[in-house]
Design a protein around this motif. Sequence first.
Motif, PDB file in Angstrom:
ATOM      1  N   ARG A 138       0.862  -1.183   0.000  1.00 35.60           N
ATOM      2  CA  ARG A 138       0.000   0.000   0.000  1.00 35.60           C
ATOM      3  C   ARG A 138       0.893   1.226   0.000  1.00 35.60           C
ATOM      4  O   ARG A 138       1.871   1.295   0.737  1.00 35.60           O
ATOM      5  CB  ARG A 138      -0.889   0.011   1.244  1.00 35.60           C
ATOM      6  CG  ARG A 138      -1.835   1.195   1.300  1.00 35.60           C
ATOM      7  CD  ARG A 138      -2.800   1.037   2.476  1.00 35.60           C
ATOM      8  NE  ARG A 138      -3.755   2.111   2.493  1.00 35.60           N
ATOM      9  CZ  ARG A 138      -3.691   3.145   3.329  1.00 35.60           C
ATOM     10  NH1 ARG A 138      -2.732   3.222   4.223  1.00 35.60           N
ATOM     11  NH2 ARG A 138      -4.612   4.084   3.287  1.00 35.60           N
ATOM     12  N   LYS A 139       0.559   2.194  -0.838  1.00 33.74           N
ATOM     13  CA  LYS A 139       1.345   3.430  -0.915  1.00 33.74           C
ATOM     14  C   LYS A 139       1.381   4.122   0.439  1.00 33.74           C
ATOM     15  O   LYS A 139       0.401   4.151   1.170  1.00 33.74           O
ATOM     16  CB  LYS A 139       0.730   4.385  -1.946  1.00 33.74           C
ATOM     17  CG  LYS A 139       0.811   3.882  -3.367  1.00 33.74           C
ATOM     18  CD  LYS A 139       2.124   4.270  -3.997  1.00 33.74           C
ATOM     19  CE  LYS A 139       2.106   4.027  -5.477  1.00 33.74           C
ATOM     20  NZ  LYS A 139       2.864   2.888  -5.899  1.00 33.74           N
ATOM     21  N   ASN A 140       2.534   4.700   0.742  1.00 31.54           N
ATOM     22  CA  ASN A 140       2.729   5.402   2.003  1.00 31.54           C
ATOM     23  C   ASN A 140       3.156   6.829   1.680  1.00 31.54           C
ATOM     24  O   ASN A 140       4.295   7.068   1.321  1.00 31.54           O
ATOM     25  CB  ASN A 140       3.798   4.686   2.822  1.00 31.54           C
ATOM     26  CG  ASN A 140       3.935   5.248   4.198  1.00 31.54           C
ATOM     27  OD1 ASN A 140       3.467   6.344   4.474  1.00 31.54           O
ATOM     28  ND2 ASN A 140       4.567   4.510   5.066  1.00 31.54           N
ATOM     29  N   LYS A 141       2.247   7.766   1.802  1.00 35.03           N
ATOM     30  CA  LYS A 141       2.528   9.150   1.428  1.00 35.03           C
ATOM     31  C   LYS A 141       3.197   9.932   2.554  1.00 35.03           C
ATOM     32  O   LYS A 141       3.816  10.957   2.319  1.00 35.03           O
ATOM     33  CB  LYS A 141       1.228   9.839   1.007  1.00 35.03           C
ATOM     34  CG  LYS A 141       0.600   9.214  -0.205  1.00 35.03           C
ATOM     35  CD  LYS A 141      -0.751   9.817  -0.490  1.00 35.03           C
ATOM     36  CE  LYS A 141      -1.378   9.151  -1.681  1.00 35.03           C
ATOM     37  NZ  LYS A 141      -2.315   8.104  -1.373  1.00 35.03           N
ATOM     38  N   ASP A 142       3.075   9.449   3.785  1.00 35.96           N
ATOM     39  CA  ASP A 142       3.564  10.212   4.929  1.00 35.96           C
ATOM     40  C   ASP A 142       5.059  10.044   5.190  1.00 35.96           C
ATOM     41  O   ASP A 142       5.711  10.959   5.668  1.00 35.96           O
ATOM     42  CB  ASP A 142       2.805   9.805   6.192  1.00 35.96           C
ATOM     43  CG  ASP A 142       1.312  10.057   6.063  1.00 35.96           C
ATOM     44  OD1 ASP A 142       0.944  10.927   5.263  1.00 35.96           O
ATOM     45  OD2 ASP A 142       0.541   9.380   6.755  1.00 35.96           O
ATOM     46  N   LEU A 143       5.594   8.891   4.861  1.00 35.67           N
ATOM     47  CA  LEU A 143       6.982   8.586   5.215  1.00 35.67           C
ATOM     48  C   LEU A 143       7.878   8.541   3.987  1.00 35.67           C
ATOM     49  O   LEU A 143       7.417   8.366   2.866  1.00 35.67           O
ATOM     50  CB  LEU A 143       7.046   7.237   5.948  1.00 35.67           C
ATOM     51  CG  LEU A 143       6.267   7.158   7.258  1.00 35.67           C
ATOM     52  CD1 LEU A 143       6.282   5.741   7.794  1.00 35.67           C
ATOM     53  CD2 LEU A 143       6.856   8.102   8.289  1.00 35.67           C
ATOM     54  N   GLU A 144       9.174   8.670   4.235  1.00 33.80           N
ATOM     55  CA  GLU A 144      10.143   8.631   3.145  1.00 33.80           C
ATOM     56  C   GLU A 144      10.825   7.276   3.029  1.00 33.80           C
ATOM     57  O   GLU A 144      11.791   7.124   2.290  1.00 33.80           O
ATOM     58  CB  GLU A 144      11.196   9.716   3.367  1.00 33.80           C
ATOM     59  CG  GLU A 144      10.605  11.113   3.337  1.00 33.80           C
ATOM     60  CD  GLU A 144      11.634  12.172   3.654  1.00 33.80           C
ATOM     61  OE1 GLU A 144      12.801  11.823   3.896  1.00 33.80           O
ATOM     62  OE2 GLU A 144      11.264  13.361   3.664  1.00 33.80           O
ATOM     63  N   HIS A 145      10.352   6.288   3.782  1.00 38.16           N
ATOM     64  CA  HIS A 145      10.931   4.952   3.723  1.00 38.16           C
ATOM     65  C   HIS A 145       9.808   3.917   3.821  1.00 38.16           C
ATOM     66  O   HIS A 145       8.662   4.260   4.119  1.00 38.16           O
ATOM     67  CB  HIS A 145      11.944   4.748   4.859  1.00 38.16           C
ATOM     68  CG  HIS A 145      11.371   5.017   6.219  1.00 38.16           C
ATOM     69  ND1 HIS A 145      10.594   4.098   6.883  1.00 38.16           N
ATOM     70  CD2 HIS A 145      11.448   6.108   7.019  1.00 38.16           C
ATOM     71  CE1 HIS A 145      10.222   4.602   8.046  1.00 38.16           C
ATOM     72  NE2 HIS A 145      10.716   5.831   8.156  1.00 38.16           N
ATOM     73  N   PHE A 146      10.145   2.669   3.580  1.00 35.00           N
ATOM     74  CA  PHE A 146       9.138   1.611   3.667  1.00 35.00           C
ATOM     75  C   PHE A 146       8.906   1.215   5.118  1.00 35.00           C
ATOM     76  O   PHE A 146       9.721   1.500   5.995  1.00 35.00           O
ATOM     77  CB  PHE A 146       9.576   0.388   2.845  1.00 35.00           C
ATOM     78  CG  PHE A 146      10.735  -0.382   3.435  1.00 35.00           C
ATOM     79  CD1 PHE A 146      10.493  -1.453   4.279  1.00 35.00           C
ATOM     80  CD2 PHE A 146      12.035  -0.049   3.141  1.00 35.00           C
ATOM     81  CE1 PHE A 146      11.540  -2.170   4.833  1.00 35.00           C
ATOM     82  CE2 PHE A 146      13.091  -0.760   3.669  1.00 35.00           C
ATOM     83  CZ  PHE A 146      12.840  -1.820   4.528  1.00 35.00           C
ATOM     84  N   ARG A 147       7.757   0.578   5.354  1.00 33.26           N
ATOM     85  CA  ARG A 147       7.480  -0.039   6.650  1.00 33.26           C
ATOM     86  C   ARG A 147       7.126  -1.494   6.388  1.00 33.26           C
ATOM     87  O   ARG A 147       6.471  -1.810   5.395  1.00 33.26           O
ATOM     88  CB  ARG A 147       6.320   0.648   7.363  1.00 33.26           C
ATOM     89  CG  ARG A 147       6.647   2.048   7.808  1.00 33.26           C
ATOM     90  CD  ARG A 147       5.615   2.622   8.746  1.00 33.26           C
ATOM     91  NE  ARG A 147       4.265   2.448   8.253  1.00 33.26           N
ATOM     92  CZ  ARG A 147       3.174   2.548   9.007  1.00 33.26           C
ATOM     93  NH1 ARG A 147       3.267   2.809  10.281  1.00 33.26           N
ATOM     94  NH2 ARG A 147       1.986   2.392   8.481  1.00 33.26           N
TER      95      ARG A 147
END
Length: 115
Positions: A33-42
Amino acid sequence: MEKAYRIKKNNDFQKVYKKGKSVANRQFVVYTRKNKDLEHFRLGISVSKKLGNAVQRNRIKRAIRENFKVHKDDIIPIDLIVIARQPSKEMTTLQIQSSLEHVLKIAKVFNKRIK
């Protein structure tokens, strides 16, 4: 793996399950799922009790985490959940790594540098 790179809360898992996309091979299912808030993966890891006792499950989780440490700089900022399937319990760490890389390439989570 650092805390910032983990998905731990049930709410976060549910968002990825419901609104994310999934790809799979015989050993793993990967939800993204796209993560717009962070600059790295979780990363979230799920290994069922059906795969064995705690020692076996933790070995699989360690191998998965190690693979993500190796490719830490090559993964786009995205939320990932990796679910281990039954065949993964008989695999070695190197086999887990190659199978996981295969399913991650299908999911297109690598930067353009990785082929």
